[in-house]
Motif scaffolding. Structure first.
Motif, short mmCIF file in Angstrom:
data_model
loop_
_atom_site.label_atom_id
_atom_site.label_comp_id
_atom_site.label_asym_id
_atom_site.label_seq_id
_atom_site.Cartn_x
_atom_site.Cartn_y
_atom_site.Cartn_z
N PRO A 36 0.80 -1.24 0.00
CA PRO A 36 0.00 0.00 0.00
C PRO A 36 0.83 1.28 0.00
O PRO A 36 0.35 2.32 -0.45
N ASP A 37 2.06 1.23 0.53
CA ASP A 37 2.89 2.42 0.51
C ASP A 37 3.45 2.72 -0.88
O ASP A 37 3.94 3.81 -1.15
N LYS A 40 -0.96 2.68 -4.91
CA LYS A 40 -2.09 3.45 -4.41
C LYS A 40 -3.40 3.13 -5.12
O LYS A 40 -4.42 3.79 -4.89
#
Length: 365
Positions: A36-37, A40
């Protein structure tokens, strides 16, 4: 836990005979892709959780064996700690410095300690405490029932040596589809499979220990500290032993006492006295939690009168004060009258009648 019908091998994109190195390599690739980092796009976080859960199962030989033999039903009894506890996250979490922030936010853990499991639903249990213990405080023990994975079948629900089979009614899908044609339209009605009840599997040889539930219940004894004067209904949180994120919530209730009734921090009791004592007054020995105490009953005490012994109730936490002990007076009538006693009562009535007459009232002839 992964969704009920997901194939964990397909999630990681590896064959069912893949070795641990291939599983780890596949996970690393997917974890970087859906982190998730870094990613997106919608659904990336859920996809990352999915592949991480699949890796947690397939990288552990015992969990993988349970999954291979019983599918997702076999993993139904595993807690989050059971799934993640044995994974070497320090070796896996080499995702370009991204892993630490991820595991802290998604799973509530840290990179150095690995994935912390979410707390399971707390076990609620009542503890009935004697008033004497509530008065002075101390230690009480309570037995807490805890559900876990059946050790005989390892959560599959099938007798040792056998395995659940794919449900023939729904072909392992857990649901049944009935199609109907209405004019030019085709209507599908989807319902839970009545034969397997949505699990996708049937158990022909149920485990005799858990009766095919895959779950077992054991009893653990925990110690609870009772504060003097603890209020009824107080909930005490206790961590259950075993290292799992399991918690018991102990509801403290006052145990019924043979003579005393609790009302908040006050105590109530009842005491019977004779008619003559109600008229003339007397002294009573009243039982309290500290022993016996003398109570003075004033003359002309009416039935149902309530007398108070100050400071003979329960302690009030956080203060040096105590509640009171209230004594409800019940006047006991004589069961029978001897001729002598009756004559005395008749004499008393005559005297009372004479005292109540006024000078204007005529005297009897």
């Amino acid at each position: 836990m992964p969704a009920a019908q997901i194939d964990l091998y397909e999630v990681l994109g590896v064959p069912r005979d893949a070795d641990s190195a291939a599983i780890k390599k596949a996970y690393r690739k997917l974890a970087v892709e859906f982190h998730p980092d870094r990613n997106k796009s919608p659904g990336a976080e859920e996809k990352f959780k999915e592949v991480t859960e699949a890796f947690a199962v397939l990288s552990d030989p015992e969990k993988r064996r349970v999954y291979d033999s019983g599918g997702m039903a076999g993993l139904g009894g595993f807690s989050a700690e059971d799934l993640y506890g044995g994974v070497d996250w320090g070796d896996i979490d080499g995702l370009g410095g991204l892993g630490g922030s991820l595991f802290g936010s998604l799973f509530g853990g840290s990179r150095s300690r690995g994935v912390e499991p979410e707390r399971t639903q707390p076990v609620m249990v009542e503890l009935h405490v004697p008033l004497e213990r509530i008065m002075h405080g101390g230690i009480e023990q309570v037995r807490v029932p805890v559900r876990g994975t059946c050790s005989a079948c390892h959560g599959t629900g099938a007798r040792a040596g056998s395995q659940p089979k794919k449900c023939p009614a729904c072909d392992g899908q857990g649901r049944q589809v009935a199609a109907q044609s209405r004019g030019n339209a085709s209507v599908q009605q989807i319902s839970i499979c009545s034969q397997c009840r949505g699990t996708g599997q049937v158990i022909e040889n149920p485990c005799p220990t858990c009766h095919s539930t895959g779950q077992s219940t054991e009893t653990q004894t925990v110690t609870v500290a009772i504060v003097p004067g603890v209020a009824d209904g107080t909930v005490i949180r206790v961590e259950l032993p075993g290292g799992l994120k399991r918690e018991a919530r102990v509801v403290v209730l006052s145990q019924r006492h043979p003579q005393l009734e609790r009302r908040g921090h006050d105590l109530w009791t009842e005491h019977a006295i004779d008619v003559t004592d109600a008229v003339l007054g007397t002294k009573l020995d009243v039982r309290t939690l500290d022993g016996e105490c003398t109570l003075r009953v004033p003359e002309r005490t009416s039935p149902g009168a309530v007398l108070r012994l100050r400071g003979q109730g329960l302690p009030i936490p956080g203060t040096t004060d105590r509640g009171h002990l209230y004594v409800a007076v019940r006047v006991r009538m004589p069961s029978e009258l001897s001729p002598e006693v009756r004559a005395l009562y008749e004499q008393i009535r005559s005297l009372q009648t004479a005292e109540q007459r006024t000078p204007d009232q005529p005297q009897p002839v």
